[in-house]
Design a protein around this motif. Structure first.
Motif, PDB file in Angstrom:
ATOM      1  N   VAL A 104      -8.688   0.761 -13.510  1.00 24.43           N
ATOM      2  CA  VAL A 104      -8.286   0.889 -12.117  1.00 24.43           C
ATOM      3  C   VAL A 104      -9.560   0.963 -11.291  1.00 24.43           C
ATOM      4  O   VAL A 104     -10.436   1.777 -11.571  1.00 24.43           O
ATOM      5  CB  VAL A 104      -7.429   2.149 -11.878  1.00 24.43           C
ATOM      6  CG1 VAL A 104      -7.171   2.341 -10.387  1.00 24.43           C
ATOM      7  CG2 VAL A 104      -6.121   2.070 -12.638  1.00 24.43           C
ATOM      8  N   ARG A 115       0.798  -1.224   0.000  1.00 24.40           N
ATOM      9  CA  ARG A 115       0.000   0.000   0.000  1.00 24.40           C
ATOM     10  C   ARG A 115       0.836   1.282   0.000  1.00 24.40           C
ATOM     11  O   ARG A 115       0.457   2.274  -0.581  1.00 24.40           O
ATOM     12  CB  ARG A 115      -0.936  -0.007   1.204  1.00 24.40           C
ATOM     13  CG  ARG A 115      -1.904   1.128   1.227  1.00 24.40           C
ATOM     14  CD  ARG A 115      -2.957   0.963   2.276  1.00 24.40           C
ATOM     15  NE  ARG A 115      -3.702  -0.278   2.221  1.00 24.40           N
ATOM     16  CZ  ARG A 115      -4.665  -0.563   1.342  1.00 24.40           C
ATOM     17  NH1 ARG A 115      -4.985   0.292   0.413  1.00 24.40           N
ATOM     18  NH2 ARG A 115      -5.292  -1.714   1.399  1.00 24.40           N
ATOM     19  N   LEU A 142      -7.719  -1.747  -5.600  1.00 25.69           N
ATOM     20  CA  LEU A 142      -7.395  -1.412  -4.225  1.00 25.69           C
ATOM     21  C   LEU A 142      -8.633  -1.686  -3.405  1.00 25.69           C
ATOM     22  O   LEU A 142      -9.701  -1.167  -3.721  1.00 25.69           O
ATOM     23  CB  LEU A 142      -7.043   0.071  -4.096  1.00 25.69           C
ATOM     24  CG  LEU A 142      -5.759   0.537  -4.775  1.00 25.69           C
ATOM     25  CD1 LEU A 142      -6.011   0.867  -6.205  1.00 25.69           C
ATOM     26  CD2 LEU A 142      -5.194   1.701  -4.033  1.00 25.69           C
ATOM     27  N   TRP A 143      -8.540  -2.535  -2.418  1.00 25.47           N
ATOM     28  CA  TRP A 143      -9.732  -2.816  -1.615  1.00 25.47           C
ATOM     29  C   TRP A 143      -9.353  -3.250  -0.215  1.00 25.47           C
ATOM     30  O   TRP A 143      -8.307  -3.813  -0.001  1.00 25.47           O
ATOM     31  CB  TRP A 143     -10.614  -3.862  -2.270  1.00 25.47           C
ATOM     32  CG  TRP A 143     -10.085  -5.251  -2.225  1.00 25.47           C
ATOM     33  CD1 TRP A 143     -10.237  -6.138  -1.201  1.00 25.47           C
ATOM     34  CD2 TRP A 143      -9.306  -5.921  -3.208  1.00 25.47           C
ATOM     35  NE1 TRP A 143      -9.622  -7.322  -1.510  1.00 25.47           N
ATOM     36  CE2 TRP A 143      -9.040  -7.215  -2.739  1.00 25.47           C
ATOM     37  CE3 TRP A 143      -8.816  -5.554  -4.458  1.00 25.47           C
ATOM     38  CZ2 TRP A 143      -8.302  -8.127  -3.460  1.00 25.47           C
ATOM     39  CZ3 TRP A 143      -8.091  -6.458  -5.176  1.00 25.47           C
ATOM     40  CH2 TRP A 143      -7.843  -7.726  -4.671  1.00 25.47           C
ATOM     41  N   ASP A 188     -10.762   1.553  -7.485  1.00 25.59           N
ATOM     42  CA  ASP A 188     -10.349   1.973  -6.145  1.00 25.59           C
ATOM     43  C   ASP A 188     -11.523   1.791  -5.200  1.00 25.59           C
ATOM     44  O   ASP A 188     -12.474   2.560  -5.229  1.00 25.59           O
ATOM     45  CB  ASP A 188      -9.890   3.421  -6.177  1.00 25.59           C
ATOM     46  CG  ASP A 188      -9.319   3.884  -4.849  1.00 25.59           C
ATOM     47  OD1 ASP A 188      -9.398   3.121  -3.858  1.00 25.59           O
ATOM     48  OD2 ASP A 188      -8.806   5.001  -4.794  1.00 25.59           O
ATOM     49  N   GLN A 235      -3.788   8.175  -2.940  1.00 28.83           N
ATOM     50  CA  GLN A 235      -3.145   7.733  -4.173  1.00 28.83           C
ATOM     51  C   GLN A 235      -3.982   8.005  -5.424  1.00 28.83           C
ATOM     52  O   GLN A 235      -3.611   7.583  -6.504  1.00 28.83           O
ATOM     53  CB  GLN A 235      -2.819   6.239  -4.098  1.00 28.83           C
ATOM     54  CG  GLN A 235      -1.740   5.921  -3.079  1.00 28.83           C
ATOM     55  CD  GLN A 235      -1.443   4.441  -3.021  1.00 28.83           C
ATOM     56  OE1 GLN A 235      -2.352   3.635  -2.900  1.00 28.83           O
ATOM     57  NE2 GLN A 235      -0.169   4.089  -3.095  1.00 28.83           N
ATOM     58  N   ALA A 236      -5.066   8.725  -5.315  1.00 28.96           N
ATOM     59  CA  ALA A 236      -5.965   8.937  -6.452  1.00 28.96           C
ATOM     60  C   ALA A 236      -5.253   9.555  -7.649  1.00 28.96           C
ATOM     61  O   ALA A 236      -5.453   9.130  -8.783  1.00 28.96           O
ATOM     62  CB  ALA A 236      -7.159   9.800  -6.045  1.00 28.96           C
ATOM     63  N   LEU A 245      -3.272   6.973  -9.409  1.00 30.22           N
ATOM     64  CA  LEU A 245      -4.106   6.012 -10.122  1.00 30.22           C
ATOM     65  C   LEU A 245      -4.442   6.521 -11.522  1.00 30.22           C
ATOM     66  O   LEU A 245      -4.430   5.758 -12.488  1.00 30.22           O
ATOM     67  CB  LEU A 245      -5.384   5.730  -9.340  1.00 30.22           C
ATOM     68  CG  LEU A 245      -5.187   5.107  -7.955  1.00 30.22           C
ATOM     69  CD1 LEU A 245      -6.525   4.954  -7.252  1.00 30.22           C
ATOM     70  CD2 LEU A 245      -4.455   3.788  -8.040  1.00 30.22           C
TER      71      LEU A 245
END
Length: 84
Positions: free
Chosen positions: A40, A24, A71-72, A42, A48-49, A52
């Motif tokens: 992607v 992460r 990402l989860w 999210d 981190q947007a 991405l």
């Protein structure tokens, strides 16, 4: 599929279907390269947007295999293991 998660959860995320995991805290653009993913997802949100968006491929030219980055939080949501 590449997944971003904590190091502690990497084994579980791979067991749920990820081909690769990234810690992460990693700089995603340095690790994965600009324009390296078609999709992607999210599921967490956070700092981190901007990175991405830099990872997304721009549509042009010859199609390539679709690459996913997800990402989860593993405790509330996990990807499907179906690969259709």
């Amino acid at each position: 599929m590449t997944a971003v998660c904590s190091a502690e959860k990497a084994g579980q995320v791979r067991a749920e279907g990820a081909d690769r995991t990234i810690d992460r805290g990693t700089d995603l653009v340095s690790e994965l390269g600009r324009n390296s993913f078609d999709v992607v997802i999210d599921m967490v949100g956070g700092g981190q947007a901007g990175q991405l968006l830099e990872l997304l491929r721009r549509a042009a030219g010859t199609p390539s295999p679709v690459r996913f980055l997800a990402l989860w939080p593993i405790s509330t949501c996990a990807p499907s293991t179906s690969r259709t």
